[in-house]
Write a protein that holds these residues in place. Structure first.
Motif, PDB file in Angstrom:
ATOM      1  N   THR A  28       2.418  60.929  20.897  1.00  0.00           N
ATOM      2  CA  THR A  28       3.032  60.968  22.227  1.00  0.00           C
ATOM      3  C   THR A  28       2.237  60.129  23.223  1.00  0.00           C
ATOM      4  N   LEU A  96      12.494  65.870  24.709  1.00  0.00           N
ATOM      5  CA  LEU A  96      13.397  65.527  23.620  1.00  0.00           C
ATOM      6  C   LEU A  96      14.756  65.030  24.109  1.00  0.00           C
ATOM      7  N   PHE A  97      15.260  65.597  25.198  1.00  0.00           N
ATOM      8  CA  PHE A  97      16.636  65.311  25.605  1.00  0.00           C
ATOM      9  C   PHE A  97      16.796  64.490  26.882  1.00  0.00           C
ATOM     10  N   GLU A  99      16.988  61.298  28.549  1.00  0.00           N
ATOM     11  CA  GLU A  99      17.092  59.885  28.155  1.00  0.00           C
ATOM     12  C   GLU A  99      16.443  58.937  29.169  1.00  0.00           C
ATOM     13  N   ILE A 103      13.140  57.396  25.261  1.00  0.00           N
ATOM     14  CA  ILE A 103      12.580  58.038  24.069  1.00  0.00           C
ATOM     15  C   ILE A 103      12.610  57.081  22.874  1.00  0.00           C
ATOM     16  N   GLN A 104      11.476  56.944  22.223  1.00  0.00           N
ATOM     17  CA  GLN A 104      11.329  56.116  21.028  1.00  0.00           C
ATOM     18  C   GLN A 104      11.573  56.975  19.786  1.00  0.00           C
ATOM     19  N   PRO A 105      11.934  56.356  18.655  1.00  0.00           N
ATOM     20  CA  PRO A 105      12.219  57.138  17.440  1.00  0.00           C
ATOM     21  C   PRO A 105      11.061  58.031  16.978  1.00  0.00           C
ATOM     22  N   GLU A 107       8.749  59.362  18.868  1.00  0.00           N
ATOM     23  CA  GLU A 107       8.693  60.486  19.799  1.00  0.00           C
ATOM     24  C   GLU A 107       9.748  61.527  19.464  1.00  0.00           C
ATOM     25  N   ARG A 108      10.963  61.056  19.231  1.00  0.00           N
ATOM     26  CA  ARG A 108      12.054  61.984  18.926  1.00  0.00           C
ATOM     27  C   ARG A 108      11.723  62.799  17.678  1.00  0.00           C
ATOM     28  N   HIS A 111       8.872  65.341  18.460  1.00  0.00           N
ATOM     29  CA  HIS A 111       9.364  66.381  19.375  1.00  0.00           C
ATOM     30  C   HIS A 111      10.308  67.347  18.663  1.00  0.00           C
ATOM     31  N   ILE A 112      11.122  66.837  17.741  1.00  0.00           N
ATOM     32  CA  ILE A 112      12.014  67.717  16.966  1.00  0.00           C
ATOM     33  C   ILE A 112      11.191  68.673  16.112  1.00  0.00           C
TER      34      ILE A 112
END
Length: 173
Positions: A28, A96-97, A99, A103-105, A107-108, A111-112
């Protein structure tokens, strides 16, 4: 009487979370460093603040989770549960949500995984807290019952009858 009510699934989740958190934090921070120049000023401030808060909260949260679960302490586990539900989960969901954060892949993905850890821990901690509180309440009631057997309370109505008999005898005809 010596039943263990700490949760093995919760403890395993905390254990893996301890090892995942540095990876989450590093990825992050690296992503924040890479996208920092293209973020608006208020998102820069929000993200830096969130990173500081999330890091401090996570250290405290994991400590409380370990102590509360392993030592079966209700206040610590309740603190862990509240920090997870009211602070960490909303922060991660925001990261996470939203926009606007670009958000970079990577990070997503992290975070998930973090959100899944938190969701599982909130549910497991709630179930464990419920079992701990029920055990403590049962233990408290049994202690009260044992004390009642050791020191019986005089019968309220029998005192009244004796008192009436003494007072009636003292009055005369």
């Amino acid at each position: 009487d010596n039943e263990i009510v700490s949760s093995l699934p919760l403890q395993m989740s905390l254990y893996f979370n301890v090892y995942f958190f540095p990876f989450w934090w590093l990825s992050t921070v690296v992503m924040l460093h890479m996208k920092y120049p293209v973020l608006s000023d208020y998102y820069k401030f929000i993200l830096v603040t969130i990173m500081i808060l999330a890091s401090l909260i996570e250290v405290i949260r994991l400590y409380l989770g370990y102590m509360g679960n392993l030592q079966e302490k209700v206040p610590e586990l309740a603190g862990f549960w509240l920090l997870s539900l009211l602070l960490q989960l909303p922060i991660i969901l925001f990261l996470l949500f939203n926009e606007g954060l670009k958000i970079q892949p990577l990070e997503r993905a992290v975070h998930i995984i973090f959100a899944l850890f938190l969701t599982f821990q909130v549910i497991a901690a709630f179930v464990t807290l419920k079992r701990m509180v029920n055990k403590l309440a049962t233990h408290f009631r049994l202690n009260q019952f044992d004390q009642l057997e050791e020191h019986p309370v005089p019968d309220f109505y029998s005192l009244g009858k004796e008192e009436r008999a003494v007072s009636m005898a003292g009055r005369g005809p």
